[in-house]
Design a protein around this motif. Sequence first.
Motif, PDB file in Angstrom:
ATOM      1  N   LEU A  44      -0.477  10.909  -4.032  1.00  0.00           N
ATOM      2  CA  LEU A  44      -0.534   9.611  -3.354  1.00  0.00           C
ATOM      3  C   LEU A  44       0.494   8.611  -3.883  1.00  0.00           C
ATOM      4  N   GLY A  45       1.461   9.088  -4.664  1.00  0.00           N
ATOM      5  CA  GLY A  45       2.555   8.206  -5.065  1.00  0.00           C
ATOM      6  C   GLY A  45       2.661   7.906  -6.540  1.00  0.00           C
ATOM      7  N   MET A  46       1.873   8.529  -7.362  1.00  0.00           N
ATOM      8  CA  MET A  46       1.952   8.287  -8.808  1.00  0.00           C
ATOM      9  C   MET A  46       3.249   8.857  -9.369  1.00  0.00           C
ATOM     10  N   VAL A  47       3.978   8.028 -10.129  1.00  0.00           N
ATOM     11  CA  VAL A  47       5.241   8.471 -10.721  1.00  0.00           C
ATOM     12  C   VAL A  47       5.203   8.470 -12.244  1.00  0.00           C
ATOM     13  N   ALA A  48       4.252   7.738 -12.843  1.00  0.00           N
ATOM     14  CA  ALA A  48       4.179   7.670 -14.308  1.00  0.00           C
ATOM     15  C   ALA A  48       2.767   7.314 -14.742  1.00  0.00           C
ATOM     16  N   LEU A  49       2.395   7.809 -15.922  1.00  0.00           N
ATOM     17  CA  LEU A  49       1.120   7.489 -16.532  1.00  0.00           C
ATOM     18  C   LEU A  49       1.359   6.815 -17.870  1.00  0.00           C
ATOM     19  N   TYR A  50       0.562   5.778 -18.151  1.00  0.00           N
ATOM     20  CA  TYR A  50       0.630   5.041 -19.414  1.00  0.00           C
ATOM     21  C   TYR A  50      -0.793   4.946 -19.956  1.00  0.00           C
ATOM     22  N   SER A  51      -0.978   5.287 -21.223  1.00  0.00           N
ATOM     23  CA  SER A  51      -2.330   5.233 -21.764  1.00  0.00           C
ATOM     24  C   SER A  51      -2.311   5.207 -23.287  1.00  0.00           C
ATOM     25  N   GLN A  52      -3.419   4.764 -23.856  1.00  0.00           N
ATOM     26  CA  GLN A  52      -3.580   4.712 -25.302  1.00  0.00           C
ATOM     27  C   GLN A  52      -4.237   6.000 -25.787  1.00  0.00           C
ATOM     28  N   THR A  53      -3.753   6.533 -26.889  1.00  0.00           N
ATOM     29  CA  THR A  53      -4.310   7.761 -27.435  1.00  0.00           C
ATOM     30  C   THR A  53      -5.748   7.561 -27.911  1.00  0.00           C
ATOM     31  N   GLU A  54      -6.485   8.657 -27.926  1.00  0.00           N
ATOM     32  CA  GLU A  54      -7.808   8.698 -28.546  1.00  0.00           C
ATOM     33  C   GLU A  54      -7.788   9.822 -29.574  1.00  0.00           C
ATOM     34  N   TYR A  55      -8.652   9.743 -30.575  1.00  0.00           N
ATOM     35  CA  TYR A  55      -8.543  10.634 -31.729  1.00  0.00           C
ATOM     36  C   TYR A  55      -9.555  11.775 -31.747  1.00  0.00           C
ATOM     37  N   THR A  81       0.826  -1.205   0.000  1.00  0.00           N
ATOM     38  CA  THR A  81       0.000   0.000   0.000  1.00  0.00           C
ATOM     39  C   THR A  81       0.858   1.253   0.000  1.00  0.00           C
ATOM     40  N   SER A  82       2.192   1.124  -0.086  1.00  0.00           N
ATOM     41  CA  SER A  82       3.085   2.288  -0.131  1.00  0.00           C
ATOM     42  C   SER A  82       4.131   2.041  -1.196  1.00  0.00           C
ATOM     43  N   SER A  83       3.796   2.337  -2.443  1.00  0.00           N
ATOM     44  CA  SER A  83       4.681   2.094  -3.569  1.00  0.00           C
ATOM     45  C   SER A  83       4.683   3.291  -4.489  1.00  0.00           C
ATOM     46  N   SER A  84       5.672   3.294  -5.393  1.00  0.00           N
ATOM     47  CA  SER A  84       5.637   4.220  -6.513  1.00  0.00           C
ATOM     48  C   SER A  84       4.654   3.645  -7.528  1.00  0.00           C
ATOM     49  N   LEU A  85       3.655   4.428  -7.873  1.00  0.00           N
ATOM     50  CA  LEU A  85       2.563   3.895  -8.671  1.00  0.00           C
ATOM     51  C   LEU A  85       2.736   4.217 -10.149  1.00  0.00           C
ATOM     52  N   HIS A  86       2.711   3.174 -10.962  1.00  0.00           N
ATOM     53  CA  HIS A  86       2.685   3.311 -12.415  1.00  0.00           C
ATOM     54  C   HIS A  86       1.227   3.114 -12.838  1.00  0.00           C
ATOM     55  N   ILE A  87       0.557   4.210 -13.161  1.00  0.00           N
ATOM     56  CA  ILE A  87      -0.879   4.201 -13.437  1.00  0.00           C
ATOM     57  C   ILE A  87      -1.125   3.957 -14.929  1.00  0.00           C
ATOM     58  N   LYS A 107       0.082 -10.832 -22.610  1.00  0.00           N
ATOM     59  CA  LYS A 107      -0.477 -10.475 -21.305  1.00  0.00           C
ATOM     60  C   LYS A 107       0.648 -10.458 -20.282  1.00  0.00           C
ATOM     61  N   VAL A 108       0.579  -9.545 -19.335  1.00  0.00           N
ATOM     62  CA  VAL A 108       1.683  -9.377 -18.387  1.00  0.00           C
ATOM     63  C   VAL A 108       1.203  -9.594 -16.955  1.00  0.00           C
ATOM     64  N   LYS A 109       2.167  -9.821 -16.076  1.00  0.00           N
ATOM     65  CA  LYS A 109       1.907  -9.914 -14.650  1.00  0.00           C
ATOM     66  C   LYS A 109       2.704  -8.841 -13.921  1.00  0.00           C
ATOM     67  N   SER A 110       2.143  -8.390 -12.809  1.00  0.00           N
ATOM     68  CA  SER A 110       2.851  -7.432 -11.969  1.00  0.00           C
ATOM     69  C   SER A 110       3.520  -8.180 -10.822  1.00  0.00           C
ATOM     70  N   ALA A 111       4.730  -7.780 -10.524  1.00  0.00           N
ATOM     71  CA  ALA A 111       5.467  -8.450  -9.444  1.00  0.00           C
ATOM     72  C   ALA A 111       5.015  -7.982  -8.072  1.00  0.00           C
ATOM     73  N   LEU A 136      -0.297  -1.399 -20.560  1.00  0.00           N
ATOM     74  CA  LEU A 136      -0.052  -2.356 -19.475  1.00  0.00           C
ATOM     75  C   LEU A 136       1.311  -3.015 -19.615  1.00  0.00           C
ATOM     76  N   TYR A 137       1.653  -3.369 -20.846  1.00  0.00           N
ATOM     77  CA  TYR A 137       2.909  -4.072 -21.097  1.00  0.00           C
ATOM     78  C   TYR A 137       4.108  -3.230 -20.655  1.00  0.00           C
ATOM     79  N   TYR A 138       4.144  -1.977 -21.081  1.00  0.00           N
ATOM     80  CA  TYR A 138       5.299  -1.139 -20.768  1.00  0.00           C
ATOM     81  C   TYR A 138       5.298  -0.681 -19.314  1.00  0.00           C
ATOM     82  N   ALA A 139       4.135  -0.460 -18.745  1.00  0.00           N
ATOM     83  CA  ALA A 139       4.074  -0.110 -17.328  1.00  0.00           C
ATOM     84  C   ALA A 139       4.626  -1.235 -16.466  1.00  0.00           C
TER      85      ALA A 139
END
Length: 482
Positions: A102-113, A3-9, A181-185, A24-27
């Motif tokens: 609250l700990g977010m360090v990076a955002l990853y998302s797909q573009t919309e047009y 519950t206390s991590s650097s968050l990759h959203i 498909k990926v897994k989070s450690a 998801l893959y790159y995050a």
Amino acid sequence: MSTSSSLHIVWLRNDLRAYDNAALYYAAAVAKSEPDSAVVALFIATAKSWQQHQMAPIKQDFIRRRVIQLQSELAEQGIALLALEAGHYNDCSSIFEQLSALGMVALYSQTEYELREQQRDKRITRQLEAAGITVNWYDRLCTMAPGSILTQSGDTYKVFTPFKRNWLARLAQQGVTCYPKVKSANYYNVSALSNQLTLPLMAACDNSSAAWPVTEQQVLEQMRLFCQQQVADYQQSRDFPALSGTSNLSAYLACGIISAQQCVNRLQMEAGAALEQEKSGASIWLSELIWREFYKHILVAYPDLIKHQPFQADTAAIRWRNSHTLFKAWCDGKTGYPIVDAAMRQLNQTGWMHNRLRMITASFLVKDLHVDWRWGEHYFMSQLIDGDFAANNGGWQWAASTGTDAAPYFRIFNPVTQSERFDPDGTFLRQFIPELLKLNSKEIHWPHKKGTPPAYWPAVVDHNEARKITLTLFTEAKNADG
């Protein structure tokens, strides 16, 4: 569990899937290389913005059901999905401000047009980068991203056939990439996080879309079976609404439960040499996927389309008659033309309409009833489970002869002959028009012949007379600038 991590959203929008999700893959890859880092998926339901965009209630329910299902699927991969309920796109800024604290360090998302979505994402990017947060966008809505298929002079293609030729050449050259498909450690418990946010969790669905499965494996299996067992007959059966001759994947593509890349990849795997045959079912279905991308490329290159402007500027001068009475008859499926009425009833009852019927009903509204195509475009979006702005706008402008690569204005579908050709036995008509059940397969397409008792709603217009008016309207508009 942390519950206390650097968050990759990972901000999910039109990519509601675990497979072939670049964000998801790159995050996961970055978070894995950093100690005390975790991947958290985020979905923000924006009901008021959806309503402003005429998103159908059945599509809103479909999205909510899919998000709930995706929470379970991602949890199995060690990734929590935080689903929040907001009102408008503007509320997203507040959410990311809170996540930053609250700990977010990076955002990853797909573009919309679409235009408002692009404006929203630019605001979020500026906001997060000013706070020192890394922002990563992935352009994966198309197999070939907008701007990658251009004419020799560097312009966007305005005609489909040369666009397709270039698209196919690019596919042969570079292939198609799908991400595993990926897994989070490091699983992050979002319950504590959600308690600190000011917006509530996503509201429940109403199950109006229950007829549509939302499990990712079911959808992938449906795509596989179509490419294995049905696509060979696609060319022969796709135009007949009484047959199950289409893929029925449009709703899943529109919400990103599957990707265009997955469809192309699976088609290549299953169809093999048939893809090289110009008139094969596989090559025709691939063409439909390319049409979908063509309209998205057009939308990005010509953003005024999002403001409902006609692509062909001279058609803005057409003096539509815009009868509210005729429009309501069209919406309700009571025009007296059975194929039009059955199609509209299919839309109203199921939230979906066969593609051949979309062309027939659009042509009828514009060229028989002389109602502005934008009325129909809005109505379709308000009903369709697979509503997609670029495809819907492109299809309507094609039918109305106002768009890029549009049908010539003098091409006007005859609804009776279309019915006789594509529903010869009246099977589809009987499914949605019980008033015509007793008519034989010849009478059912036009139940208004002289000397027979009234069997159906009277025809609201005479097609032959309406056709003449259409030709006059377009001719006047085109001569207005001359």
